[in-house]
Design a protein around this motif. Structure first.
Motif, PDB file in Angstrom:
ATOM      1  N   THR A  92      -4.620   7.572   7.193  1.00  0.00           N
ATOM      2  CA  THR A  92      -4.694   8.635   7.031  1.00  0.00           C
ATOM      3  C   THR A  92      -4.620   9.536   8.226  1.00  0.00           C
ATOM      4  O   THR A  92      -4.545  10.715   7.526  1.00  0.00           O
ATOM      5  CB  THR A  92      -6.276   8.361   6.564  1.00  0.00           C
ATOM      6  OG1 THR A  92      -6.951   7.330   7.505  1.00  0.00           O
ATOM      7  CG2 THR A  92      -6.152   7.122   5.419  1.00  0.00           C
ATOM      8  N   SER A 128      -5.624   4.022  -3.023  1.00  0.00           N
ATOM      9  CA  SER A 128      -4.705   2.284  -3.576  1.00  0.00           C
ATOM     10  C   SER A 128      -5.283   1.176  -3.111  1.00  0.00           C
ATOM     11  O   SER A 128      -4.937  -0.002  -3.257  1.00  0.00           O
ATOM     12  CB  SER A 128      -3.057   2.402  -2.637  1.00  0.00           C
ATOM     13  OG  SER A 128      -3.455   2.647  -1.157  1.00  0.00           O
ATOM     14  N   PHE A 152       2.142   8.354  -6.808  1.00  0.00           N
ATOM     15  CA  PHE A 152       1.906  10.460  -5.990  1.00  0.00           C
ATOM     16  C   PHE A 152       2.966  10.472  -6.821  1.00  0.00           C
ATOM     17  O   PHE A 152       2.651  11.533  -7.265  1.00  0.00           O
ATOM     18  CB  PHE A 152       1.351  10.154  -4.959  1.00  0.00           C
ATOM     19  CG  PHE A 152       1.296  11.888  -4.324  1.00  0.00           C
ATOM     20  CD1 PHE A 152      -0.161  11.859  -4.865  1.00  0.00           C
ATOM     21  CD2 PHE A 152       1.767  12.294  -4.438  1.00  0.00           C
ATOM     22  CE1 PHE A 152      -0.489  13.019  -4.204  1.00  0.00           C
ATOM     23  CE2 PHE A 152       1.652  14.007  -3.856  1.00  0.00           C
ATOM     24  CZ  PHE A 152       0.174  14.106  -3.936  1.00  0.00           C
ATOM     25  N   THR A 177       0.878  -1.396   0.462  1.00  0.00           N
ATOM     26  CA  THR A 177       0.167  -0.165   0.025  1.00  0.00           C
ATOM     27  C   THR A 177       0.815   1.159  -0.295  1.00  0.00           C
ATOM     28  O   THR A 177       0.560   1.845  -1.390  1.00  0.00           O
ATOM     29  CB  THR A 177      -1.099   0.244   1.333  1.00  0.00           C
ATOM     30  OG1 THR A 177      -1.948  -0.765   1.452  1.00  0.00           O
ATOM     31  CG2 THR A 177      -1.692   1.421   1.467  1.00  0.00           C
ATOM     32  N   THR A 231       1.302   3.893  -2.989  1.00  0.00           N
ATOM     33  CA  THR A 231       0.980   5.716  -3.200  1.00  0.00           C
ATOM     34  C   THR A 231       1.469   6.207  -3.475  1.00  0.00           C
ATOM     35  O   THR A 231       1.935   7.037  -3.878  1.00  0.00           O
ATOM     36  CB  THR A 231       0.588   5.099  -1.515  1.00  0.00           C
ATOM     37  OG1 THR A 231      -0.527   4.427  -1.106  1.00  0.00           O
ATOM     38  CG2 THR A 231      -0.076   6.914  -0.845  1.00  0.00           C
ATOM     39  N   MET A 268      -5.513   9.691  -2.221  1.00  0.00           N
ATOM     40  CA  MET A 268      -4.518   8.193  -2.719  1.00  0.00           C
ATOM     41  C   MET A 268      -4.048   7.293  -1.952  1.00  0.00           C
ATOM     42  O   MET A 268      -4.369   6.373  -2.443  1.00  0.00           O
ATOM     43  CB  MET A 268      -2.804   9.050  -3.339  1.00  0.00           C
ATOM     44  CG  MET A 268      -2.119   8.054  -4.173  1.00  0.00           C
ATOM     45  SD  MET A 268      -2.610   7.222  -5.740  1.00  0.00           S
ATOM     46  CE  MET A 268      -1.846   8.798  -6.310  1.00  0.00           C
ATOM     47  N   VAL A 269      -4.096   7.115  -1.009  1.00  0.00           N
ATOM     48  CA  VAL A 269      -3.872   6.566   0.203  1.00  0.00           C
ATOM     49  C   VAL A 269      -4.811   5.790  -0.009  1.00  0.00           C
ATOM     50  O   VAL A 269      -5.063   4.236   0.337  1.00  0.00           O
ATOM     51  CB  VAL A 269      -3.113   6.502   1.419  1.00  0.00           C
ATOM     52  CG1 VAL A 269      -3.013   5.242   3.172  1.00  0.00           C
ATOM     53  CG2 VAL A 269      -2.198   7.430   1.771  1.00  0.00           C
TER      54      VAL A 269
END
Length: 270
Positions: free
Chosen positions: A250, A210, A58, A50, A54, A206-207
């Protein structure tokens, strides 16, 4: 002064206190429960994938988005319209659909293009033909996320660059600075203050997005949870842990980026 004090009290991050207490409670449950411990150590194996997906996706999206933003600000109408076409089309495609399209349509096209270009080298024995399976599903997912997020990031860069006072740019021109030096010394330092907050929001998004790579079988957090839950039928425990790990990533990232943003603001005020 009294009103300011009351305002500070009202703004105290009680939500963060509640979040930390819940996080501690879940951590204790993971420690004392063999089931939750097993689920946690199974799911946490996907954290590396992950984070890797990410960060790479990104970083590539930022580079591509900046290029598209600069094309959109070009004096050439063809370049401007090309950039606008890319932004409007890609933003109109759901990320999941884009992921499937890149993985199962774009990847074979990329391989076919490579084999066509590299044909003379292959015939000479200097290179090997590429197969579709040589382009891993993880990299297909990274490419899809890069393409999708670049369209949003391009608009962020465009807004930040256009927020710079035009008079300062004209003054830089009058001083004889080249286009590159104007961007590096005049535009970029001022634009970054406008760009950073929405860009950091996109990074956090984006996290979360993903997790879509799991539909391709990439072994991220979501996929590890999906595999464990389908084998053990412990859906509540598994997806509770998956949610817990994503929230740590997050919320922790959001707090860190917010701190950086405040520091940038204080530096500017000085």
């Amino acid at each position: 002064m009294a009103q300011n004090g009351q305002h500070i009290k009202d703004d105290y991050p009680w939500w963060l206190v509640v979040f930390i207490l819940l996080g501690i409670a879940i951590a204790v449950a993971i420690i004392v429960s063999d089931l939750y411990t097993q689920v946690f150590f199974t799911v946490v194996q996907g954290v590396y994938v992950t984070v890797f997906v990410t960060l790479v996706a990104f970083a590539l999206a930022v580079i591509l988005g900046l290029c598209i933003a600069l094309l959109g600000l070009s004096d050439n109408i063809v370049l401007r319209q090309t950039a606008r076409f890319y932004i409007e089309v890609i933003r109109g495609i759901p990320m999941l659909v884009l992921l499937f399209y890149v993985a199962f349509v774009g990847a074979p096209a990329i391989v076919a293009l490579y084999n066509t270009v590299a044909a003379p080298l292959v015939d000479a024995g200097w290179a090997k033909p590429m197969l579709v399976r040589d382009l891993s599903l993880m990299w297909r997912a990274i490419i899809a996320l890069m393409i999708g997020y670049a369209s949003f990031i391009a608009e962020i860069f465009r807004a930040g660059i256009q927020a710079v006072d035009h008079g300062q740019i004209e003054a830089a021109k009058a001083l004889g600075l080249s286009r590159y030096r104007r961007f590096r010394h005049v535009i970029a330092p001022q634009a970054i203050r406008v760009i950073f907050p929405p860009l950091s929001n996109d990074f956090v998004s984006m996290v979360k997005d993903s997790s879509l790579v799991s539909v391709l079988g990439v072994a991220d957090i979501t996929q590890m949870g999906k595999v464990y839950a389908s084998g053990s039928f412990r859906f509540f425990e598994t997806y509770s842990i998956v949610t817990y790990i994503y929230l740590i990533l997050t919320v922790g990232l959001s707090l860190l980026l917010r701190r950086v943003e405040k520091r940038m603001r204080k530096t500017h005020e000085r």
